[in-house]
Design a protein around this motif. Structure first.
Motif, PDB file in Angstrom:
ATOM      1  N   THR A  86       0.835  -1.205   0.000  1.00 18.58           N
ATOM      2  CA  THR A  86       0.000   0.000   0.000  1.00 18.58           C
ATOM      3  C   THR A  86       0.869   1.254   0.000  1.00 18.58           C
ATOM      4  OG1 THR A  86      -1.768  -1.170   1.176  1.00 18.58           O
ATOM      5  CG2 THR A  86      -1.804   1.245   1.229  1.00 18.58           C
ATOM      6  N   HIS A  87       1.920   1.246   0.805  1.00 13.53           N
ATOM      7  CA  HIS A  87       2.845   2.380   0.827  1.00 13.53           C
ATOM      8  C   HIS A  87       3.527   2.546  -0.533  1.00 13.53           C
ATOM      9  CE1 HIS A  87       5.838   5.230   2.260  1.00 13.53           C
ATOM     10  NE2 HIS A  87       6.787   4.464   1.735  1.00 13.53           N
ATOM     11  N   ILE A 137       2.387   1.584  -3.536  1.00 18.09           N
ATOM     12  CA  ILE A 137       1.411   2.088  -4.507  1.00 18.09           C
ATOM     13  C   ILE A 137       1.207   3.585  -4.333  1.00 18.09           C
ATOM     14  CG2 ILE A 137      -1.016   2.007  -5.205  1.00 18.09           C
ATOM     15  CD1 ILE A 137      -0.973  -0.986  -4.398  1.00 18.09           C
ATOM     16  N   ASP A 138       1.029   4.004  -3.080  1.00 22.33           N
ATOM     17  CA  ASP A 138       0.799   5.430  -2.812  1.00 22.33           C
ATOM     18  C   ASP A 138       1.986   6.287  -3.242  1.00 22.33           C
ATOM     19  OD1 ASP A 138      -1.662   4.810  -1.756  1.00 22.33           O
ATOM     20  OD2 ASP A 138      -1.004   4.865   0.335  1.00 22.33           O
ATOM     21  N   SER A 139       3.197   5.781  -3.009  1.00 24.20           N
ATOM     22  CA  SER A 139       4.385   6.556  -3.385  1.00 24.20           C
ATOM     23  C   SER A 139       4.525   6.667  -4.894  1.00 24.20           C
ATOM     24  CB  SER A 139       5.641   5.930  -2.778  1.00 24.20           C
ATOM     25  OG  SER A 139       5.895   4.641  -3.318  1.00 24.20           O
ATOM     26  N   SER A 173       1.982   9.050  -6.677  1.00 26.14           N
ATOM     27  CA  SER A 173       2.238  10.481  -6.424  1.00 26.14           C
ATOM     28  C   SER A 173       3.085  11.090  -7.523  1.00 26.14           C
ATOM     29  CB  SER A 173       2.940  10.672  -5.078  1.00 26.14           C
ATOM     30  OG  SER A 173       4.250  10.125  -5.097  1.00 26.14           O
ATOM     31  N   SER A 178      -1.742  -3.383  -7.055  1.00 21.43           N
ATOM     32  CA  SER A 178      -3.127  -2.931  -6.855  1.00 21.43           C
ATOM     33  C   SER A 178      -4.113  -3.948  -7.423  1.00 21.43           C
ATOM     34  CB  SER A 178      -3.340  -1.557  -7.506  1.00 21.43           C
ATOM     35  OG  SER A 178      -3.182  -1.605  -8.911  1.00 21.43           O
ATOM     36  N   SER A 183      -7.099  -3.095  -5.151  1.00 17.52           N
ATOM     37  CA  SER A 183      -7.011  -1.807  -4.471  1.00 17.52           C
ATOM     38  C   SER A 183      -7.279  -0.662  -5.441  1.00 17.52           C
ATOM     39  CB  SER A 183      -5.619  -1.657  -3.838  1.00 17.52           C
ATOM     40  OG  SER A 183      -5.436  -0.373  -3.312  1.00 17.52           O
ATOM     41  N   SER A 198      -8.333   3.688  -5.829  1.00 16.64           N
ATOM     42  CA  SER A 198      -8.340   4.987  -5.151  1.00 16.64           C
ATOM     43  C   SER A 198      -8.635   6.069  -6.174  1.00 16.64           C
ATOM     44  CB  SER A 198      -7.001   5.254  -4.471  1.00 16.64           C
ATOM     45  OG  SER A 198      -5.997   5.556  -5.434  1.00 16.64           O
ATOM     46  N   LYS A 213      -6.992   8.848  -6.440  1.00 16.57           N
ATOM     47  CA  LYS A 213      -5.716   9.305  -6.968  1.00 16.57           C
ATOM     48  C   LYS A 213      -5.236   8.384  -8.097  1.00 16.57           C
ATOM     49  CE  LYS A 213      -1.780  11.514  -7.185  1.00 16.57           C
ATOM     50  NZ  LYS A 213      -1.680  12.841  -7.831  1.00 16.57           N
ATOM     51  N   ALA A 214      -5.361   7.088  -7.892  1.00 12.96           N
ATOM     52  CA  ALA A 214      -4.952   6.145  -8.936  1.00 12.96           C
ATOM     53  C   ALA A 214      -5.823   6.303 -10.177  1.00 12.96           C
ATOM     54  CB  ALA A 214      -5.027   4.715  -8.402  1.00 12.96           C
TER      55      ALA A 214
END
Length: 402
Positions: free
Chosen positions: A39-40, A42-44, A47, A65, A70, A72, A74-75
């Motif tokens: 998860t970290h 993917i989020d990084s 961005s 993901s 997963s 979001s 943002k994605a």
């Protein structure tokens, strides 16, 4: 009724006893660590603005993901950006973008995909884009097929487009009589056979039964041995496409192996090959004979009553299009990712046949394994090589897991 009478006869007996198997990856601590790290990651990655410098990172993030289902906002926004700048990316990244959309955002990008389809010159991406649109609106099937024929006038020479056309054609329903014919056909060959029955809706799990060289079905006590499995890819792509569902048709089982893939785990795997993946003579275990792949040779593995049943040819087109390494394997993937999915507690793969395995989250011990049941049965009956038929058929699946 003849089909079910076949299933009553066997001299082989398979027992459910299985050795204790431990895998630290299946423990609660490791499950939580994996989710936190991915998860970290993917989020990084999301961005960042997707470009040629971070394509590799983005493909890894897309994969993670998809595995965890997963999503979001943002994605989603980044995927929209990627579609706007689609022409600037490499072919492999374009496919990865489409795969992520197809898997996780099944209705959100119809307008963008339709615009790209109007200009797409790659047969593979055209088929994937058109499949995305057709999944949402069946009424556009004929429009997409007609567009394919005009865009690619030599489509009959391309296995992906042949698969696309086959996938979107009205086909006859496979009958019990045809299945009985295939069973009898294989019995007459005096060769071992694995029959894998899958539902036309790949969200529904299927099962496999094994016929020995005498034409008898392996049994577990008094019942026919039935191995529970899922032949659905996480993408749910059409089966002629890379990372798609397991295609219908005939495969060649070439023996057993092991895997160092942490998501497959420690259970032995069954190695199977598609047409074109191995030589034609090796496929049919006739290494001294000289033969080449052709649709006529492929159809020789079926009885006469199957000759006009076109969906059986999907494995032929998938193999010719380059699909490979579709095996039967167990799984250490966390089934909790899919708790809201109709195939739970099964875990999808990237197109392989994935058997049901359950793990104790506290101890990390394997508590149920269809894969070990299958391997044990095959080895006890000295079945190392066989033909495997993947057959789509509607069936009542309500008691499969009972």
């Amino acid at each position: 009724m003849r089909l079910f009478l076949f299933l009553l006869f066997s001299t082989a007996s398979v027992f459910a006893s299985q050795p204790t198997v431990y895998d630290v990856f299946t423990t609660q601590t490791e499950r939580e660590r994996f989710v936190k790290e991915k998860t970290h990651f993917i989020d990084s990655v999301i961005s960042l603005v997707p470009n040629s410098e971070n394509e590799k990172s983005y493909k890894s993030a897309y994969w993670a993901s998809e595995l965890m289902l997963s999503r979001s906002e943002k994605a989603k926004a980044n995927l929209k950006f990627a579609l706007v700048h689609f022409s600037t990316y490499s072919d492999s990244f374009k496919y990865a973008v489409l795969q992520n959309i197809f898997t996780l955002y099944q209705t959100e990008f119809a307008t963008e995909i339709a615009s790209l389809l109007a200009l797409e010159k790659s047969e593979k991406r055209f088929a994937l884009m058109a499949s995305y649109l057709i999944r949402q609106d069946k009424s556009v099937v004929n429009l997409c097929v007609d567009k394919m024929k005009k865009r690619f006038p030599l489509w009959k020479d391309n296995p992906v487009l042949c698969g696309f056309k086959l996938e979107n054609s009205i086909q006859p329903t496979l009958t019990n009589t045809q299945i009985e014919d295939l069973i009898a056909f294989r019995k007459a060959k005096k060769e071992a056979t694995i029959f894998v029955f899958v539902h036309q809706n790949r969200d529904i799990p299927g099962y496999a039964i094994v016929q020995n060289k005498k034409g008898e079905f392996l049994k577990n006590g008094n019942d026919t041995l039935k191995i529970k499995l899922l032949a659905r890819s996480i993408t749910n792509f059409p089966s002629y496409l890379t990372n798609g569902n397991t295609p219908q048709g005939v495969f060649s089982v070439q023996g057993f192996s092991s895997s160092d893939n942490v998501f497959i785990g420690k259970s032995p795997t069954v190695i199977s090959a598609l047409p074109f993946e191995i030589a034609a003579n090796e496929f049919c275990f006739a290494k001294n004979e000289k033969t080449e792949w052709s649709i006529d040779f492929y159809e020789s593995f079926f009885p006469e009553s199957w000759r006009n049943y076109a969906p059986k040819n999907m494995a032929y087109y998938a193999g010719k299009a380059g699909r490979s390494e579709i095996i039967i394997h167990g799984t250490t993937i966390d089934s909790e990712f899919y708790k809201q999915q109709p195939y739970y507690p099964f875990t999808p793969s990237m197109g392989c046949i994935c058997t049901l395995e359950r793990w104790d989250r506290t101890s990390g011990n394997l508590i149920e394994s269809e894969q070990l049941r299958l391997i044990q049965a095959l080895k006890e009956n000295k079945i190392e090589k066989a033909l495997m038929y993947v057959i789509e058929k509607r069936f009542n699946n309500s008691t499969l897991l009972k």
